[in-house]
Design a protein around this motif. Sequence first.
Motif, short mmCIF file in Angstrom:
data_model
loop_
_atom_site.label_atom_id
_atom_site.label_comp_id
_atom_site.label_asym_id
_atom_site.label_seq_id
_atom_site.Cartn_x
_atom_site.Cartn_y
_atom_site.Cartn_z
N LEU A 45 -53.24 -36.42 35.45
CA LEU A 45 -54.33 -36.29 34.47
C LEU A 45 -55.53 -35.53 35.06
N LEU A 46 -55.77 -35.75 36.37
CA LEU A 46 -56.92 -35.09 37.02
C LEU A 46 -56.77 -33.57 37.00
N ILE A 47 -55.50 -33.09 37.05
CA ILE A 47 -55.29 -31.64 36.97
C ILE A 47 -55.81 -31.10 35.65
N TYR A 48 -55.52 -31.85 34.59
CA TYR A 48 -55.99 -31.40 33.27
C TYR A 48 -57.51 -31.56 33.12
N VAL A 49 -58.07 -32.57 33.79
CA VAL A 49 -59.54 -32.70 33.78
C VAL A 49 -60.18 -31.47 34.42
N VAL A 50 -59.61 -31.07 35.58
CA VAL A 50 -60.10 -29.85 36.24
C VAL A 50 -59.92 -28.64 35.32
N GLY A 51 -58.79 -28.59 34.59
CA GLY A 51 -58.56 -27.49 33.67
C GLY A 51 -59.60 -27.43 32.57
N VAL A 52 -59.98 -28.61 32.02
CA VAL A 52 -61.03 -28.65 30.98
C VAL A 52 -62.35 -28.14 31.53
N ILE A 53 -62.69 -28.55 32.77
CA ILE A 53 -63.94 -28.08 33.39
C ILE A 53 -63.91 -26.57 33.58
N LEU A 54 -62.75 -26.04 34.03
CA LEU A 54 -62.64 -24.58 34.20
C LEU A 54 -62.79 -23.87 32.85
N CYS A 55 -62.21 -24.45 31.79
CA CYS A 55 -62.37 -23.85 30.45
C CYS A 55 -63.85 -23.84 30.03
N SER A 56 -64.58 -24.92 30.36
CA SER A 56 -66.01 -24.99 30.04
C SER A 56 -66.79 -23.91 30.78
N VAL A 57 -66.41 -23.74 32.08
CA VAL A 57 -67.11 -22.75 32.90
C VAL A 57 -66.86 -21.34 32.38
N GLU A 58 -65.60 -21.05 32.01
CA GLU A 58 -65.25 -19.69 31.61
C GLU A 58 -65.72 -19.34 30.19
N THR A 59 -65.65 -20.30 29.27
CA THR A 59 -66.02 -20.00 27.87
C THR A 59 -67.50 -20.24 27.59
N ARG A 60 -68.16 -21.09 28.38
CA ARG A 60 -69.58 -21.41 28.20
C ARG A 60 -69.84 -21.93 26.79
N SER A 61 -68.89 -22.68 26.25
CA SER A 61 -69.02 -23.17 24.87
C SER A 61 -68.50 -24.59 24.78
N MET A 62 -69.28 -25.47 24.14
CA MET A 62 -68.86 -26.85 23.94
C MET A 62 -67.66 -26.92 23.00
N LEU A 63 -67.63 -26.09 21.96
CA LEU A 63 -66.53 -26.10 21.00
C LEU A 63 -65.20 -25.77 21.67
N TRP A 64 -65.21 -24.72 22.48
CA TRP A 64 -63.99 -24.34 23.19
C TRP A 64 -63.59 -25.42 24.21
N SER A 65 -64.55 -26.06 24.82
CA SER A 65 -64.26 -27.11 25.80
C SER A 65 -63.59 -28.30 25.13
N ILE A 66 -64.14 -28.73 23.98
CA ILE A 66 -63.55 -29.86 23.26
C ILE A 66 -62.14 -29.50 22.77
N SER A 67 -62.00 -28.27 22.26
CA SER A 67 -60.68 -27.84 21.78
C SER A 67 -59.66 -27.83 22.91
N SER A 68 -60.07 -27.33 24.08
CA SER A 68 -59.14 -27.28 25.22
C SER A 68 -58.77 -28.69 25.69
N SER A 69 -59.73 -29.62 25.67
CA SER A 69 -59.42 -30.99 26.10
C SER A 69 -58.40 -31.64 25.17
N ILE A 70 -58.50 -31.40 23.86
CA ILE A 70 -57.53 -31.95 22.90
C ILE A 70 -56.14 -31.36 23.15
N VAL A 71 -56.10 -30.03 23.37
CA VAL A 71 -54.82 -29.37 23.65
C VAL A 71 -54.20 -29.92 24.91
N PHE A 72 -55.03 -30.12 25.95
CA PHE A 72 -54.51 -30.63 27.22
C PHE A 72 -53.98 -32.05 27.08
N VAL A 73 -54.65 -32.89 26.28
CA VAL A 73 -54.20 -34.27 26.07
C VAL A 73 -52.83 -34.28 25.41
#
Length: 494
Positions: A45-73
Motif C-alpha cells: 500500500l505504501l508504494i501506492y501512497v508514494v505514487g499518489v504523492i508523486l501524482c500530486s507533485v507532478e500535476t500540482r492539482s488536488m482534483l488530479w491527486s484525488i482521482s489518482s488515489s481512487i484509481v490506485f485504491v
Amino acid sequence: MEMEKSIGIRVPILRNFGKIAIIWGLSTMLAIVLNHTGVRIENLLLIYVVGVILCSVETRSMLWSISSSIVFVFTFNYLLTSPRFTFQVDDPNYVISLLIFIIVAFIAASLTVKLQKQMDLDRERAEIMLKLNTIGSGFLNLSGRQAIISYSKKSLHNLTGKETEILIRSRDERFSDSSAEWCFRNSMACGYGEAQFGDSTRLYVPVCSLSKTYGVIIFSCSNGGLAREERMYVEMVISQITLVLEREQLNEEKEESRLQIERERLKSTLLRSISHDLRTPLTGIAGNSNFLYENYTLVDEESAKSLLLDISTEAEWLNSMVENLLNMTRIQEGKLEIHKKKEVVDDLISGAVTLVSKRLGNHTLKTVTPPEIELISVDARLFTQVLVNLIDNGIRHSGENTVITVSAGAKRNRMVFTVSDNGTGIPGDKMEHIFDSFFTAAYREGDRQRGAGLGLAICKAIIEAHGGRILIDQNVEKGAAFRIEMPMEETDDQ
C-alpha cells in the motif's frame, strides 16, 4: 479562436493524464514484483501512497491527486487483495486498510499541493521583491520630472504587465481626462472596479503622500484589473515615486533659492558698481558746470571749451553706461528685440568710431575696412553698441598710449570683425570669465578704473542673438583681441 482555446485546454489535461498513467504503471509493476517476492500486503500500500504523492507533485492539482488515489485504491484491490482480479473484499481488515489508504492519500495529496502552491507563491513574491528592489535602486540616480515619469511608467508596466500612463500636475493646470482630474482632487482611486467611474476600462490611482498629491497613474484594464497583491506592490512603487518627486521639488526649491540669492548678489554688485561709476562723471559734470556758471565772465574761451568738452565726454560715457544697463535688463527678461536690416560694414565701424572719439584720450584708434562695399544683416543700433563696448574696453584696460585697431573682412560666408590693442593683455586666469556679467579686470587694481563689468556680457548676448559668435583671439603676440564672426546670409528676424 474557439478551436485554439479548446486545444489550449486539452493539452494540459492530456499531459497530466499521461503523467498519472506512467506513475500508475510503474507503481503497479513494482507492487506486483514485490508481491511475488513475499512482501506483506500492507507494505505494498505504501508504494501506492508514494505514487499518489508523486501524482500530486507532478500535476500540482488536488482534483488530479484525488482521482489518482481512487484509481490506485481500485487497482490495489483488483490486483493484490483476495479474491484477486475482482473488486470484492473478503477480509474486513482489507476494507480498513483501503479506507486508511484513501484518507492518507487525500491528506498527503492535499499537503503536497498546498506546499507546492506556497512554494510557487513564495517564489513569485521573491521575484516581485527583487523587481521592487531593482526599481527602488533605479530611482536613486533619477533627476528631472520627465526622467522620473518615463522610468516609473516602464517599471510599473514591467511589474503589472499593463499599459500605464502617468500624469504629474504642473502648477495649476487641469487634466483633460475628467476621471484623472477627479482622482487627483480627491486623492482616491477610481475607474475599473472602483465605486467611482466603475464602468471604465481604466484604473486611476493617485500618486500622493500624506500631505500632497502629485499626479495620477492610469492602468489599462481591458484584460482585467489588478490583483490585491499587485495593488500592494503598486502602492510600494508609488511611495518611492512620491519620495523622488519630493526630492525633486526640494532640489527645485533649493535651486530657486540659490538663484534668488544670486539675483540679490548681482543686484548688490550692480548697485555698488553703478554708485561707484556714476559718482565720478556726475561729480565732474556738476563741478565743471557750476564752475562755468559761477565764473562765466572770468573764464577764457579755451578753458571754457575744455571744460565743456569734459562735460560732453562724461555725459556720453554716462549715456553709454545707461544703454548697457537697459540692454542687460532686456536680455535678462528675454525682451531684447533684434530688428535686422542690411547695413554697410564701413558705416557700422565709422558710427562706432564717432561715438568713442571723444573718449580716446592718449590712445590711437585705427580702422581697417574691406576694400569693397560689404553688406551684412544686423540691428545697426545694437551692433554699433557692441563695437563701442569693445573699443571702450580697450581704452580702459589696455594701458597708456596704446593703439586700438578696429578691422573687418570677409572670410568665406562670414564677416569677421576684430577689435584689438597692443596693451597689457588679459590675464590668463581671467580668460574663462571675461564674458560673465559684472566681471571686470579693473577689480584687480582696486576698482580704480570705471566699468560695471556688463559690456562684454552684453556683447556676447547681442552677437549670439544675431546668430554670430564672439571670442578672444589667442593668436595675438601682445595685447588683447576680440573677434566677432557674423553670418553674411540674411536670417529671419529674432
